[in-house]
Design a protein around this motif. Structure first.
Motif, mmCIF file in Angstrom:
data_model
loop_
_atom_site.group_PDB
_atom_site.id
_atom_site.type_symbol
_atom_site.label_atom_id
_atom_site.label_comp_id
_atom_site.label_asym_id
_atom_site.label_seq_id
_atom_site.Cartn_x
_atom_site.Cartn_y
_atom_site.Cartn_z
ATOM 1 N N LEU A 187 43.802 41.671 -35.373
ATOM 2 C CA LEU A 187 43.449 40.839 -36.520
ATOM 3 C C LEU A 187 42.619 39.652 -36.028
ATOM 4 O O LEU A 187 43.048 38.907 -35.139
ATOM 5 C CB LEU A 187 44.734 40.361 -37.204
ATOM 6 C CG LEU A 187 44.588 39.413 -38.384
ATOM 7 C CD1 LEU A 187 43.737 40.027 -39.493
ATOM 8 C CD2 LEU A 187 45.979 39.075 -38.940
ATOM 9 N N HIS A 242 40.393 38.380 -41.250
ATOM 10 C CA HIS A 242 40.956 37.439 -42.222
ATOM 11 C C HIS A 242 39.871 36.405 -42.517
ATOM 12 O O HIS A 242 39.525 35.584 -41.666
ATOM 13 C CB HIS A 242 42.193 36.754 -41.616
ATOM 14 C CG HIS A 242 42.777 35.699 -42.485
ATOM 15 N ND1 HIS A 242 42.943 34.387 -42.072
ATOM 16 C CD2 HIS A 242 43.224 35.728 -43.759
ATOM 17 C CE1 HIS A 242 43.475 33.677 -43.049
ATOM 18 N NE2 HIS A 242 43.651 34.469 -44.081
ATOM 19 N N PHE A 277 46.999 39.320 -45.270
ATOM 20 C CA PHE A 277 47.337 39.001 -43.881
ATOM 21 C C PHE A 277 48.170 37.720 -43.751
ATOM 22 O O PHE A 277 48.435 37.278 -42.629
ATOM 23 C CB PHE A 277 46.050 38.805 -43.063
ATOM 24 C CG PHE A 277 45.156 40.009 -43.015
ATOM 25 C CD1 PHE A 277 45.621 41.228 -42.544
ATOM 26 C CD2 PHE A 277 43.832 39.928 -43.427
ATOM 27 C CE1 PHE A 277 44.793 42.341 -42.475
ATOM 28 C CE2 PHE A 277 42.998 41.031 -43.368
ATOM 29 C CZ PHE A 277 43.478 42.240 -42.892
#
Ligand code: UVW
Length: 253
Positions: free
Chosen positions: A98, A143, A219
């Protein structure tokens, strides 16, 4: 498929139930009839029959190409996809990384703002990670903060989005990754900085390289806990001939 009973939504009393009572035990049940765009709404996974490229003359289906060179004429008919339907996929289970672009940029990114390969490397470094941690077959997720607009300002959410452009897409291809994902509805930058291009990252990754895409992911908890690496797990709903799947992906940390 075989379907027991009158499986259609029949409102008997407000709220149902829709079936029964059956038998001496007086069983009742709820079910529903659903008619909607299903593969490409909400948290959605793009199958490889979703995106194609028109080669040759506009409207010529024999020159409209999808993944593996299939033509539109070959893969689809009035009942959906004959090839590349999402039901052909097995569940996906792979390492995911991520990338917190909000931390890198100091706030929510804006529509039309492109994530480049240099941004990815810089964001990874800020997370004490490096691109050598990312191996073939892994998933990469972004993100951007754009997801915070979801159901709060849907007009702005739909008006465009931040995301990866062709430069980052080529990095994804070079790293031989299996999947891209983001907290946005397309993962790629919209509008593209090159105004002559439409959803070109979709075509580059999905149509030309068979790399899947997962959109509108949440997220928040992972970011709050600084969990940047986890196992991504998702089983597409096996809807025969569908272009994609909604459903709930899971991050195992
Ligand atoms: C397009 O259809 C271009 O995007 P999405 O994958 O969000 O449906």
């Amino acid at each position: 498929m075989p379907l027991f009973g009158p499986r259609a939504f029949t409102l008997r009393i407000p709220g149902g139930p829709t079936g029964g009572p059956f038998g001496d035990n007086k069983l009742v049940y709820h079910d529903e009839f659903l008619s909607t765009e299903i593969g490409q709404t909400g948290t959605q996974f793009d199958g490889l029959g979703h995106i194609g490229i028109q080669l040759g003359k506009d409207g010529d289906k024999s020159e409209m190409r999808f993944y593996n060179g299939h033509t539109a004429a070959e893969i689809s008919d009035a009942y959906g996809l004959k090839k590349l339907g999402v039901e052909k996929l097995k569940p996906l289970f792979t390492r995911a990384h991520l990338v917190d672009m909000v931390a890198l940029k100091g706030g929510m990114m804006d529509a039309g703002q492109e994530i480049t390969s240099a941004d990815i490397k810089a964001a990874l470094a800020k997370q004490n990670m490096s691109e050598s941690d990312i191996k073939p077959g892994d998933a990469i997720m972004f993100h951007t903060g754009w997801g915070s607009l979801w159901m709060k300002n849907n007009d702005r959410f739909n008006s465009g989005e931040p995301g990866i452009g062709l430069d980052a897409a080529r990095w994804v291809i070079e790293k031989d990754l299996a999947l891209t994902a983001a907290d946005t509805w397309a993962v790629e930058v919209v509008p593209n900085p090159d105004k002559s291009l439409a959803f070109v990252v979709h075509a580059e990754l999905q149509t030309k390289h068979g790399i899947h895409n997962h959109e509108n992911l949440i997220f928040d908890e992972l970011i709050a806990d600084k969990k940047y690496q986890f196992v991504y797990c998702f089983a597409p709903a096996p809807i025969k001939g569908a272009t994609g799947s909604n459903g709930c992906p899971i991050a195992i940390t």
